[in-house]
Scaffold this active site. Sequence first.
Site, PDB file in Angstrom:
ATOM      1  CE  LYS A 127      -4.227  -1.899   1.332  1.00 49.93           C
ATOM      2  NZ  LYS A 127      -5.202  -2.411   2.456  1.00 49.93           N
ATOM      3  NE  ARG A 148      -7.565  -8.476   0.456  1.00 47.43           N
ATOM      4  CZ  ARG A 148      -7.225  -7.894  -0.479  1.00 47.43           C
ATOM      5  NH1 ARG A 148      -6.156  -6.989  -0.427  1.00 47.43           N
ATOM      6  NH2 ARG A 148      -7.707  -7.881  -1.757  1.00 47.43           N
TER       7      ARG A 148
HETATM    8  N1  HH2 Z   1      -7.536  -4.036   0.987  1.00 50.06           N
HETATM    9  C1  HH2 Z   1      -7.658  -4.076  -0.330  1.00 50.06           C
HETATM   10  C2  HH2 Z   1      -8.656  -4.741  -0.743  1.00 50.06           C
HETATM   11  N2  HH2 Z   1      -9.599  -5.582  -0.275  1.00 50.06           N
HETATM   12  N3  HH2 Z   1      -9.906  -6.310   2.069  1.00 50.06           N
HETATM   13  C3  HH2 Z   1      -9.774  -6.370   3.427  1.00 50.06           C
HETATM   14  N4  HH2 Z   1     -10.370  -7.199   4.410  1.00 50.06           N
HETATM   15  N5  HH2 Z   1      -8.640  -5.619   4.030  1.00 50.06           N
HETATM   16  C4  HH2 Z   1      -7.831  -4.916   3.151  1.00 50.06           C
HETATM   17  O1  HH2 Z   1      -7.030  -3.989   3.578  1.00 50.06           O
HETATM   18  C5  HH2 Z   1      -8.057  -4.797   1.619  1.00 50.06           C
HETATM   19  C6  HH2 Z   1      -9.289  -5.613   1.196  1.00 50.06           C
HETATM   20  C7  HH2 Z   1      -6.945  -3.269  -1.474  1.00 50.06           C
HETATM   21  O2  HH2 Z   1      -5.891  -3.733  -1.926  1.00 50.06           O
HETATM   22  P1  HH2 Z   1      -5.952  -4.767  -3.383  1.00 50.06           P
HETATM   23  O3  HH2 Z   1      -7.171  -5.628  -3.519  1.00 50.06           O
HETATM   24  O4  HH2 Z   1      -4.612  -5.260  -3.662  1.00 50.06           O
HETATM   25  O5  HH2 Z   1      -6.231  -3.516  -4.395  1.00 50.06           O
HETATM   26  P2  HH2 Z   1      -7.509  -3.074  -5.304  1.00 50.06           P
HETATM   27  O6  HH2 Z   1      -8.785  -2.471  -4.210  1.00 50.06           O
HETATM   28  O7  HH2 Z   1      -7.154  -1.913  -5.982  1.00 50.06           O
HETATM   29  O8  HH2 Z   1      -7.868  -4.267  -6.311  1.00 50.06           O
END
Ligand code: HH2
Length: 263
Positions: free
Chosen positions: A208, A243
């Site tokens: 992040k 995660r």
């Molecule tokens: N962060 C993201 C998405 N889902 N779910 C939980 N429970 N906790 C988190 O910190 C979290 C999440 C964001 O990360 P990512 O999926 O890699 O990115 P994007 O939302 O751009 O797909």
Amino acid sequence: MGVVNVTPDSFSDGGLYLDSGAAVEHGLMLAADGAKILDIGGESTRPGASPVGQQEELRRVIPVIEGLSAALGADAPQISIDTSKSSVARAALDAGASLVNDVTALRGDPSLAGLVAERGCECCLMHMLGVPRTMQQDPRYEDVVGDVKAFLLARMEFAVGEGIAEDRILLDPGIGFGKTIEHNLQLLRRLGELVAIGRPVVIGTSRKSFLGRLTGRSDPADRVGGTIATNVIAYERGASVFRVHDVAVVHDALLVAAATVAA
Ligand code: HH2
């Protein structure tokens, strides 16, 4: 928890696994690397992201969950669906998922809580201040840890009131979701206060932007060092689910941290 983003616009891996075959292959690799949960998402929640329609989200994630369910063996990881829509969660549960990871903590779709209650599946309730499009515009708290804790307790009470068993609930402070660098660091530093609620705590720091700001790494793929540091600290403070995009290295780091803490 290994991340499989079936999206064109995720902040760190957008477009890499939009093809369902590539996404299944990636999920299998994360399982081989040690993931016990695979989190499949079809809508980016990065700051500024635009919402995705139900049909498109279904089209992205369901073939991947079906493919993973068919390909994974007896020792299969649990499949999690990263969605706020009950229609997507329902189809995902039908296809083999058993955990609903909802970044809105059951505030986004009024019928999602009832679905989780009816199916008896697990759900992750995450804190977010505002909505992804605007959440990073000057977020403010009285006391970020106290405010996030009060929010998670209230959402847990709501979920239980809707018929979800308390022992099916996981909690997540939502690192980066309406938070400054200092808010994220405070939540990690004082994670024990959230662990004290008594439900498993999920932590999502992987790649992040606050890690990029602290280290000067603009490419998310270069933020693995920061990802490892924050996950080891979260582990030491009692988090249960990590995660991440880079499962192999974080898995090794957590094995070593676990052996050290246990000794
Ligand atoms: N962060 C993201 C998405 N889902 N779910 C939980 N429970 N906790 C988190 O910190 C979290 C999440 C964001 O990360 P990512 O999926 O890699 O990115 P994007 O939302 O751009 O797909």
